[in-house]
Design a protein around this motif. Structure first.
Motif, PDB file in Angstrom:
ATOM      1  N   ILE A  49       0.821  -1.173  -0.081  1.00  0.00           N
ATOM      2  CA  ILE A  49      -0.002   0.098  -0.034  1.00  0.00           C
ATOM      3  C   ILE A  49       0.875   1.196  -0.095  1.00  0.00           C
ATOM      4  O   ILE A  49       1.993   1.284   0.387  1.00  0.00           O
ATOM      5  CB  ILE A  49      -0.855  -0.234   1.056  1.00  0.00           C
ATOM      6  N   HIS A  50       0.164   2.202  -0.487  1.00  0.00           N
ATOM      7  CA  HIS A  50       1.071   3.701  -0.585  1.00  0.00           C
ATOM      8  C   HIS A  50       0.305   4.548   0.210  1.00  0.00           C
ATOM      9  O   HIS A  50      -0.865   4.588   0.584  1.00  0.00           O
ATOM     10  CB  HIS A  50       1.541   4.020  -1.903  1.00  0.00           C
ATOM     11  N   MET A  51       0.802   6.006   0.148  1.00  0.00           N
ATOM     12  CA  MET A  51       0.151   6.839   1.267  1.00  0.00           C
ATOM     13  C   MET A  51      -1.386   7.255   0.285  1.00  0.00           C
ATOM     14  O   MET A  51      -2.103   7.655   1.096  1.00  0.00           O
ATOM     15  CB  MET A  51       1.016   7.901   1.265  1.00  0.00           C
ATOM     16  N   GLY A  52      -1.225   7.195  -0.648  1.00  0.00           N
ATOM     17  CA  GLY A  52      -2.530   7.395  -1.233  1.00  0.00           C
ATOM     18  C   GLY A  52      -3.640   6.407  -1.011  1.00  0.00           C
ATOM     19  O   GLY A  52      -4.971   6.909  -0.817  1.00  0.00           O
ATOM     20  N   VAL A 578      -1.642  12.644  -2.293  1.00  0.00           N
ATOM     21  CA  VAL A 578      -0.390  12.821  -1.439  1.00  0.00           C
ATOM     22  C   VAL A 578       0.884  13.185  -2.015  1.00  0.00           C
ATOM     23  O   VAL A 578       1.248  12.546  -2.664  1.00  0.00           O
ATOM     24  CB  VAL A 578      -0.195  11.569  -0.516  1.00  0.00           C
ATOM     25  N   LEU A 579       1.422  14.380  -1.680  1.00  0.00           N
ATOM     26  CA  LEU A 579       2.354  14.849  -2.393  1.00  0.00           C
ATOM     27  C   LEU A 579       3.865  15.042  -1.151  1.00  0.00           C
ATOM     28  O   LEU A 579       3.604  15.056   0.058  1.00  0.00           O
ATOM     29  CB  LEU A 579       2.071  16.305  -2.944  1.00  0.00           C
ATOM     30  N   LYS A 580       4.862  14.955  -1.664  1.00  0.00           N
ATOM     31  CA  LYS A 580       6.116  14.953  -1.139  1.00  0.00           C
ATOM     32  C   LYS A 580       7.047  16.015  -1.946  1.00  0.00           C
ATOM     33  O   LYS A 580       7.383  15.893  -2.893  1.00  0.00           O
ATOM     34  CB  LYS A 580       6.891  13.895  -0.661  1.00  0.00           C
ATOM     35  N   ASP A 581       7.484  17.131  -1.051  1.00  0.00           N
ATOM     36  CA  ASP A 581       8.106  18.226  -1.891  1.00  0.00           C
ATOM     37  C   ASP A 581       7.558  18.892  -2.962  1.00  0.00           C
ATOM     38  O   ASP A 581       8.270  18.948  -4.150  1.00  0.00           O
ATOM     39  CB  ASP A 581       9.571  17.719  -2.305  1.00  0.00           C
ATOM     40  N   GLY A 582       6.238  18.801  -3.079  1.00  0.00           N
ATOM     41  CA  GLY A 582       5.462  19.424  -4.001  1.00  0.00           C
ATOM     42  C   GLY A 582       4.861  18.602  -5.295  1.00  0.00           C
ATOM     43  O   GLY A 582       4.608  19.108  -6.171  1.00  0.00           O
ATOM     44  N   ALA A 583       5.467  17.303  -5.125  1.00  0.00           N
ATOM     45  CA  ALA A 583       5.472  16.586  -6.261  1.00  0.00           C
ATOM     46  C   ALA A 583       4.664  15.214  -5.924  1.00  0.00           C
ATOM     47  O   ALA A 583       4.667  14.732  -4.689  1.00  0.00           O
ATOM     48  CB  ALA A 583       6.618  16.211  -7.021  1.00  0.00           C
ATOM     49  N   LYS A 587       8.785   6.713  -7.225  1.00  0.00           N
ATOM     50  CA  LYS A 587      10.065   6.150  -6.702  1.00  0.00           C
ATOM     51  C   LYS A 587      11.264   6.679  -7.594  1.00  0.00           C
ATOM     52  O   LYS A 587      12.324   6.990  -7.014  1.00  0.00           O
ATOM     53  CB  LYS A 587      10.363   4.501  -7.054  1.00  0.00           C
ATOM     54  N   SER A 588      10.862   7.259  -8.717  1.00  0.00           N
ATOM     55  CA  SER A 588      11.790   7.858  -9.631  1.00  0.00           C
ATOM     56  C   SER A 588      11.922   9.208  -9.098  1.00  0.00           C
ATOM     57  O   SER A 588      13.227   9.664  -9.167  1.00  0.00           O
ATOM     58  CB  SER A 588      11.124   7.989 -11.130  1.00  0.00           C
ATOM     59  N   LYS A 589      11.342   9.944  -8.403  1.00  0.00           N
ATOM     60  CA  LYS A 589      11.469  11.086  -7.912  1.00  0.00           C
ATOM     61  C   LYS A 589      12.019  10.955  -6.161  1.00  0.00           C
ATOM     62  O   LYS A 589      12.498  11.981  -5.888  1.00  0.00           O
ATOM     63  CB  LYS A 589      10.099  12.017  -7.593  1.00  0.00           C
ATOM     64  N   GLY A 590      12.184   9.710  -5.876  1.00  0.00           N
ATOM     65  CA  GLY A 590      12.783   9.435  -4.537  1.00  0.00           C
ATOM     66  C   GLY A 590      12.131  10.215  -3.285  1.00  0.00           C
ATOM     67  O   GLY A 590      12.787  10.436  -2.417  1.00  0.00           O
ATOM     68  N   ASN A 591      10.887  10.311  -3.491  1.00  0.00           N
ATOM     69  CA  ASN A 591       9.870  11.201  -2.593  1.00  0.00           C
ATOM     70  C   ASN A 591       8.716  10.160  -1.898  1.00  0.00           C
ATOM     71  O   ASN A 591       8.085  10.773  -1.305  1.00  0.00           O
ATOM     72  CB  ASN A 591       9.586  12.443  -3.129  1.00  0.00           C
TER      73      ASN A 591
END
Length: 831
Positions: A49-52, A578-583, A587-591
């Protein structure tokens, strides 16, 4: 009990087991109780599961728990959207069968969801890849085929070479595959189609029923996708052939300005028009080029307009003008008839085409009070006006002329009113393995033969070996494809295409109403009781694909007698990302933030609390490490408060009514308690604004901390503290259920807090002896004043004028006027 340190994992495991052992969230249809069906869009079992997911399912769980507390009989199920390409691709990568990979992921994700404490009735769990589920889908297929709602035809389709399968129009985004972003090609294949266009008008009209319950944005997106156009169908005779070409147009008022015709490269008349003509080879080369173009590129406004003359002409049915027929790259068979009457003076695409190929133009609409001149025009004029160069229709407003011209042509059989839709029939064939098999057999003598219902389900073979390039193994599996024709008994072949996975998600919400029924898809009484879904929750990305198909499928099943409803989802909430660092997390963004790591560190309650507090449900949420730390600290604060009050309070219940008048401090806390419930109740009902519910609860906790030392030594004070703290736990329990259950039990209450009623606020508790008055001098705030609620204007004025900060600001000035707004403010005007 001794509280000790707050240890989320111990508490949460304890109460999850308690709920499971008690069957706390098991539910059955009960005609004596009002029902509420809350559903989150079911997940694809990716394995983690992911934060979404956490956000989506936490929103749904709060709604479910709240509605139970409000007295509803709540259905809240969970299952798995388990077919599809990712499972197949992962199985290829891991050299395994998709079923093995999928069921292992389901086991992992079920464990993760249970760890979050969601109040599902797990007895209703389903997986769409299970034969016990898709057998009913195959039965629906046979019924729709019998009714003529399904058909097979050869046609140009959207093909993704990477995925080795066909895509529906809705699955192509800006010319790319919606799953892998590969450029989509056009390919000619025989495919199965569901006649969704038969329901286009109803799908459009019944959107009106959803207004107020669905986001306007989603309704608009669906209206635009269905794309209803009201116009006319006009017949143009092909010169010296006896054939006619039909054109759909929304602008019959411009017919006198039509100077040529444009055909789609796929138009069935093209080959006949060019046969034996010197232009034939050039046209065929152009057709080949255009049919291999991306469909979305062809429809783009900035496409360079290109075409080729066929050598043939047609006749304008109004003025007899001989019009050349072109094949043009911007005309699509998917809209109207695939033929366009070109009016270059009043349509921009036609203007660009005519300019490039030096084709004639004719102005037939002039704006009021102006005169257009072809020599001065740099673009087409498409606004309203009056007709010119249009014989007996000259001087007529163009809107009026639309009907008049169609009526005129109708008398000679050359035109009629017509409605067109952008919506195309739903292509449900997929050339991959991991999907529901299409239950038909092909016989050389009998043609297409449905699989007999007694032979359902047609099961995907468990011994299939995946091809490394992604192609389905079914066409190579003789044990699967070689069958006997059910009609004539001769050797025949089984269909090897599988169904689009959106078919499974178009009816799963109905199966939940009796998910273990073995002799039919639904129990009719249970389906009637629970339907429709009262609150559906999921991402905006499903606005067209899933939601449109689910609406369509519901109407199909209604017409088959399975259900009485026409719309599956009464209310829709589209939660933000759910965003992290505005994105967006990836995995590709590492966030990416791992929910398991957060749960292990802070607990399920803190994770739920943060994700519901950080933003309203419909807005995007920015992940914050400090935010979840804050949520964890707040729960610790409640835990310490419980520890402070342990053994000092008797359980009286939330919003308990005192036997006699309370002293001032106790009354003050009771006021805050009932204000909190009033606000929380309003915000729970009003679009589920859980963030403000949590904020109100935090304020009540602050008030308890501020007053507890003054109240704990008196009986009335302890009563007020017990009631207020019980209210904190009750209001917070849908959001952070485990800690609230633990403290609730410690206070001496019997049974689970999940089973108690939502508190009701008392208007009389919110009547205060004093009111707060704002003091202004010349419109600027200079102080605040607490006065008796019964104070007169004169008493308020006298007290305000004696206020230290007021005397300072009016010193040496003359008071010109004093304005008293009862219960709110006093404004002193001085200079």
């Amino acid at each position: 009990m001794g509280f000790g340190k707050y240890e989320p994992e111990l508490i949460e495991n304890k109460w999850q087991k308690e709920w499971t052992d008690k069957g706390a969230f098991h539910v059955e249809a009960d005609e004596s109780r009002p029902k509420y069906y809350v559903l989150e869009m079911f997940p694809y079992p990716s394995g983690k599961i992911h934060m979404g997911h956490v956000r989506n399912y936490s929103i749904g769980d709060v709604v479910a728990r709240y509605k139970r507390m409000k007295g509803f009989n709540v259905l809240h199920p969970m299952g798995w959207d388990a077919f599809g390409l990712p499972a197949e691709n992962a199985a290829i990568k891991n050299n395994t069968h998709p079923a093995e990979w999928t069921y292992a992921n389901i086991d992992d994700m079920r464990t993760q969801l249970k760890r979050l404490g969601y109040s599902y009735d797990w007895r209703r769990e389903l997986a769409t890849c299970h034969p016990g589920y898709y057998r009913w889908e195959q039965k629906f297929f046979l019924k729709f085929l019998e009714k003529g709602l399904l058909y097979r035809k050869k046609s140009p389709v959207n093909w993704c070479e990477t995925c080795h399968t066909v895509l529906a129009n809705e699955q192509v985004e800006d010319g790319l595959c919606w799953r892998c972003d590969t450029q989509v090609e056009q390919k000619e294949l025989a495919q199965w189609f569901l006649r969704i266009t038969d329901y286009a008008e109803e799908l459009l009209e019944s959107l009106n029923e959803l207004e107020g319950g669905w986001p306007e944005r989603v309704i608009t997106m669906q209206r635009n996708w269905i794309g209803k156009s009201i116009g006319a169908e006009l017949d143009f005779e092909v010169e010296e052939s006896g054939d006619t070409i039909s054109v759909f147009t929304t602008r019959p008022d411009t017919l006198y300005g039509a100077t040529f015709m444009s055909l789609a490269a796929e138009h069935p008349m093209v080959e006949k028009l060019i046969e034996g003509r010197p232009e034939a080879d050039k046209v065929r080369q152009f057709v080949h080029k255009v049919t291999n173009m991306d469909r979305f590129q062809r429809a783009a406004d900035d496409l360079e307009k290109e075409g080729v003359f066929t050598g043939a002409y047609c006749i304008n049915p109004l003025n007899g003008l001989k019009m050349p027929i072109y094949v043009a790259n911007f005309v699509l068979m998917g809209y109207g008839t695939g033929a366009v009457m070109a009016v270059p003076a009043h349509d921009q695409r036609d203007y660009e085409f005519a300019t490039k190929y030096k084709l004639p133009m004719q102005i037939v609409i002039q704006p009021e009070g102006q005169t257009l001149d072809l020599a001065e025009m740099t673009a087409a004029y498409s606004e309203p006006g009056v007709l010119v160069n249009s014989a007996e229709f000259n001087g007529m407003p163009n809107e009026e002329a639309k009907g008049a011209i169609v009526e005129y042509l109708g008398k000679s059989g050359k035109g009629k009113k017509s409605i067109n839709y952008r919506l195309r029939d739903w292509n449900i064939s997929r050339q991959r393995f991991w999907g529901a098999p299409i239950p038909v057999i092909y016989c050389d003598d009998c043609g297409i033969v449905p699989v007999p219902e007694k032979d359902l389900p047609v099961v995907l073979p468990e011994d299939a070996v995946m091809n490394e390039d992604g192609r389905s193994p079914l066409p190579q599996m003789e044990s699967f494809i070689n069958v006997t024709c059910p009609k004539c008994g001769k050797a025949a072949k089984r269909e090897t295409d599988t169904m689009d996975t959106f078919v499974e998600s178009s009816w799963y919400f109905m199966r939940y109403t009796d998910a273990r029924k073995e002799d039919e898809a639904f129990d009719s009484r249970a389906l009637e009781y629970w339907s429709p879904v009262d609150q559906y929750i999921g991402g905006i990305e499903h606005a067209i694909l899933h939601l449109l198909y689910a609406r369509f499928f519901t109407k199909l099943l209604r017409d088959e007698g399975y259900t009485k409803i026409g719309e599956p989802f009464k209310n829709l909430l589209t939660q933000g990302m759910v965003l992290k660092d505005g994105a967006k997390m990836s995995k590709s963004k590492g966030n990416v933030v791992d929910p398991n790591a957060m749960i292990n560190r802070y607990g399920a309650d803190a994770t739920r609390l943060f994700i519901l507090f950080a933003s309203p449900p419909e807005k995007d949420l920015e992940w914050s490490d400090q935010g979840i730390e804050g949520a964890y600290r707040f729960l610790n604060r409640i835990w310490r408060l419980a520890e402070d009050l342990d053994g000092k309070l008797s359980p009286v219940g939330a919003c308990a009514k005192p036997a006699a008048e309370l002293p001032s401090d106790a009354k003050k806390l009771r006021l805050k308690e009932h204000e909190t419930v009033q606000r929380a109740s309003r915000d729970m009902e009003n679009k589920f604004q859980f963030n403000t519910v949590i904020a109100a609860t935090m304020e009540l906790v602050n008030e308890i901390y501020a007053l507890k030392d003054a109240l704990v030594d008196s009986e009335d004070g302890r009563f007020a503290l017990s009631s207020a703290f019980s209210t904190v736990l009750t209001v917070l329990s849908p959001i952070a259920p485990h800690i609230c259950e633990e403290i609730w039990a410690a206070l001496g209450y019997k049974g689970c807090i999940a089973e108690v009623a939502w508190p009701e606020f008392d208007e009389s508790a919110m009547v205060t002896d004093e009111i707060l008055i704002i003091i202004q001098v010349n419109g600027k705030m200079r102080g605040k004043l607490s006065v008796p609620a019964a104070a007169t204007k004169e008493e308020i004025e006298e007290t305000a004028l004696a206020h230290e900060n007021v005397t300072k600001h009016i010193e040496g000035q003359t008071i010109r006027k004093v304005i008293v707004v009862p219960g709110k403010l006093i404004n002193i005007v001085a200079n």
